[in-house]
Design an enzyme around this catalytic site. Structure first.
Site, PDB file in Angstrom:
ATOM      1  CG  ASP A 157      -9.724  -1.833  -0.087  1.00  0.00           C
ATOM      2  OD1 ASP A 157      -9.667  -0.916   0.749  1.00  0.00           O
ATOM      3  OD2 ASP A 157      -9.393  -3.005   0.179  1.00  0.00           O
TER       4      ASP A 157
ATOM      5  CG  ASP B 132      -6.409   0.841   0.297  1.00  0.00           C
ATOM      6  OD1 ASP B 132      -6.195   1.145   1.486  1.00  0.00           O
ATOM      7  OD2 ASP B 132      -6.538  -0.331  -0.088  1.00  0.00           O
TER       8      ASP B 132
ATOM      9  CG  HIS C   1      -2.110  -0.831   1.138  1.00  0.00           C
ATOM     10  ND1 HIS C   1      -2.044  -2.200   1.048  1.00  0.00           N
ATOM     11  CD2 HIS C   1      -3.428  -0.528   1.130  1.00  0.00           C
ATOM     12  CE1 HIS C   1      -3.271  -2.692   0.986  1.00  0.00           C
ATOM     13  NE2 HIS C   1      -4.119  -1.696   1.036  1.00  0.00           N
TER      14      HIS C   1
END
Length: 620
Positions: free
Chosen positions: A234, A221, A84
């Site tokens: 996401d 995200d 991420h």
């Protein structure tokens, strides 16, 4: 005490057994939990009862046995957080994208020790290049993730907004349950829609009985802008295949993804995040229309995404369009057969306050009582207005009409403070409230004349400045801050060696043009007494700050303190403190720095509130 009120999140709603106490104040900063193995336990774990591939419906896709680009990489929640962070901090438009990914991986590996060996950095970079080159499906017009520029992506969108009873409790809100979403989904979604099918699970799940009282917090995200459409994305690093077998494309074909989504609570996450995007856009786009701007929700299963030029290209994503559901149902809904409609929007419509509500002012009269009962004014606003007006009551007493105008102006100023403004513009206030509350509002200019001539202003309790109304304390603070900034601006610049700093900036910042703005900002700020650095999401503000601190340190070595002694002067000592509004923002502020550079700070990176509360901080 209302024991059902809580500050909750998607994870807590979907896994109440793992949730903490009902009432919370600050969300924990923890690794993302979407990198779990099939047998992991937790809110985002993929249950072990997902059927084997040969039992799933749908055709077998050629190339399904090709190994995943991430088949040899670590697993687990910390690895998910690492991926991420790399995607958040890498610009896909960099001239050398692979090197940009390698730089981000090396930097973020300090903060997310996921067991990724340095010799695996290239493997992860290759896998993420494949992610960048994969198309995002019809909701995104089949564009690739890598083609969406930094200016069109908003990474890590934090949110916190009231659910029913979050900031406007009433006698009915306690009846609102999570399972009340089910009939709304069934009403707005077509037969066969995966989220509509999930509504049946919601009806029967024990966690569906949770009351929706309090606030919902979390972080998306990334929000992508494609044309005029905004998509919630996401990232998922879940390992969907058997862990004792090589990970291949078959683990991420459409049937496998549908089964994985159906056996998890991700549809609930999709609904909640779509509401967040709806409210975010509604407050920021002047011509916002959900049907035109709200694009839907994409779940990108990164271990199953293949490069565009591969004969076995995969784009393993699960997408859902929830526009009508969000627009007409979830963002403003009522439980069937359980009383009147209830808003769970961040700007609740003004409702009549119950006589037992703590915000009611029992001794309010006239227009103050009317606006207090309507929820425009709270008890604190009314009591402050009455107290200030009474303390400056002249002799003989004001006419009643003048006293009401003075009290109303003070109460609206106090209301502005609650909503984040230290002053109010009476003309703007009248325009905003006149239609919904026709109480016979006065002309704003005449109102200001009354206030300017009144004793409460002559006594200094109220201040009129350029047509704006302040309470004295906050006007004093604003003027003091402006004078301090003007004084600092008039001081000579800090000593620095322009040539040495120019060479240092070339070393601190990469040479390509994409870093020109950050480099120039740091060089401008290094000699200034006070600087304000601004920029939209993803424009490199944190990178500029990290570079600025490096330049300040280099300048301090080159500009030694004058000790007045014959000995060699010592380098000038810097006092550096980094602060952020929240704990999560403070964590992000640390990310560009190595552990060694963090040790050189005068104090740890912390929240502003912690600095203000600490008597040893030296902050005033």
């Amino acid at each position: 005490m209302d024991t059902q009120w809580r500050r909750t999140s998607y994870s807590a709603l979907s896994a109440p057994a793992d949730a903490g106490p009902g009432v919370g104040t600050e969300a924990e900063v923890a690794p993302d939990d979407d990198g779990l193995l099939p047998d992991d336990q937790g809110a985002d774990a993929v249950p072990s009862d997902v059927p084997p591939r040969d039992e799933l419906p749908g055709p077998w896709i050629p190339g399904s046995e090709v190994a995943s680009p991430m088949a040899g990489l670590p697993v687990g929640a910390t690895f998910g957080s690492l991926v991420h962070a790399v995607l958040e901090h890498t610009d896909p438009a960099s001239p050398d994208r692979h090197q940009a990914l390698l730089d981000s991986i090396e930097a973020q590996a300090h903060f997310w020790p996921a067991g990724l060996a340095p010799e695996q950095y290239d493997e992860l970079a290759d896998a993420l290049e494949a992610v960048y080159d994969s198309p995002l499906g019809p909701l995104a017009g089949n564009v690739s993730l890598g083609s969406i520029t930094v200016a069109d992506r908003l990474a890590e969108l934090d949110f916190e907004f009231p659910l029913a009873g979050g900031d406007s409790p009433s006698a009915h809100n306690g009846d609102l349950l999570l399972s009340d979403l089910a009939p709304i989904l069934e009403e707005h979604l077509a037969e066969g829609d995966p989220v509509r099918e999930w509504a049946r699970t919601l009806r029967g799940a024990p966690w569906g009985a949770q009351p929706l009282r309090g606030y919902l917090t979390g972080s998306i995200d990334v929000v992508l802008r494609v044309g005029e459409t905004y998509l919630v994305v996401d990232y998922k690093t879940n390992w969907l295949g058997p862990f004792d077998e090589p990970l291949t494309a078959s683990a991420y074909d459409p049937s496998a993804l549908a089964a994985a989504m159906g056996h998890s609570s991700y549809p609930l996450q999709a609904i909640l995040y779509a509401v967040v995007a709806h409210r975010f856009l509604r407050g920021r786009l002047r011509d916002y229309e959900p049907d035109r701007h709200l694009g839907g929700v994409l779940y990108l299963y990164l271990r199953g995404m293949w490069p565009r030029d591969s004969s076995h290209r995969r784009a393993s994503l699960w997408s859902v369009l929830l526009v009508a559901t969000v627009r007409d149902g979830v963002s403003h809904f009522r439980p069937l057969g359980r009383g009147p409609a209830m808003s769970i929007s961040p700007t609740n419509p003004i409702d009549q306050l119950s006589e037992f509500d703590a915000r009611r002012a029992r001794d309010a009269t006239g227009v103050l009582a009317e606006l207090n009962a309507a929820g425009v004014l709270h008890a604190g606003d009314v009591h402050l207005a009455q107290t200030l007006a009474k303390s400056t009551e002249p002799s003989p007493a004001r006419p009643m009409e003048q006293r009401e105008l003075v009290e109303l102006a003070i109460a609206l100023t106090a209301r502005g403070l609650r909503e984040g403004s230290i002053c109010v513009d009476l003309e703007v206030e009248v325009e905003a409230l006149a239609e919904s509350h026709p109480i016979g509002w006065p002309d704003s200019q005449e109102w200001l004349k009354v206030l300017q001539s009144d004793e409460v202003t002559r006594a200094g309790a109220l201040v009129i400045d350029d047509g704006l109304v302040y309470l004295q304390r906050f006007h004093h603070q604003e003027v003091s801050l402006a004078e301090s900034l003007a004084h600092r601006a008039a001081l000579p610049p800090l000593p620095f060696d322009a040539e040495a700093l120019g060479e240092a900036a070339a070393w601190v910042f990469p040479p390509d043009a994409s870093y020109d703005a950050q480099r120039n900002a740091a060089l401008t700020a290094v000699a200034a007494r006070t600087s304000v650095l601004t920029g939209g999401p993803g424009t490199g503000k944190t990178t500029a700050i990290a570079g600025l601190l490096a330049l300040l340190w280099i300048n301090a070595q080159a500009s030694p303190s004058d000790t007045g002694a014959a000995t060699k002067p010592t380098p000038r000592r810097l006092r550096i403190a980094l602060a952020a509004p929240t704990a999560k923002a403070a964590l992000r502020l640390k990310r560009p720095f190595t552990p060694r550079s963090l040790e050189s700070l005068s104090a740890p990176v912390n929240t502003l509130q912690t600095w203000w509360k600490s008597p040893k901080s030296g902050v005033r």
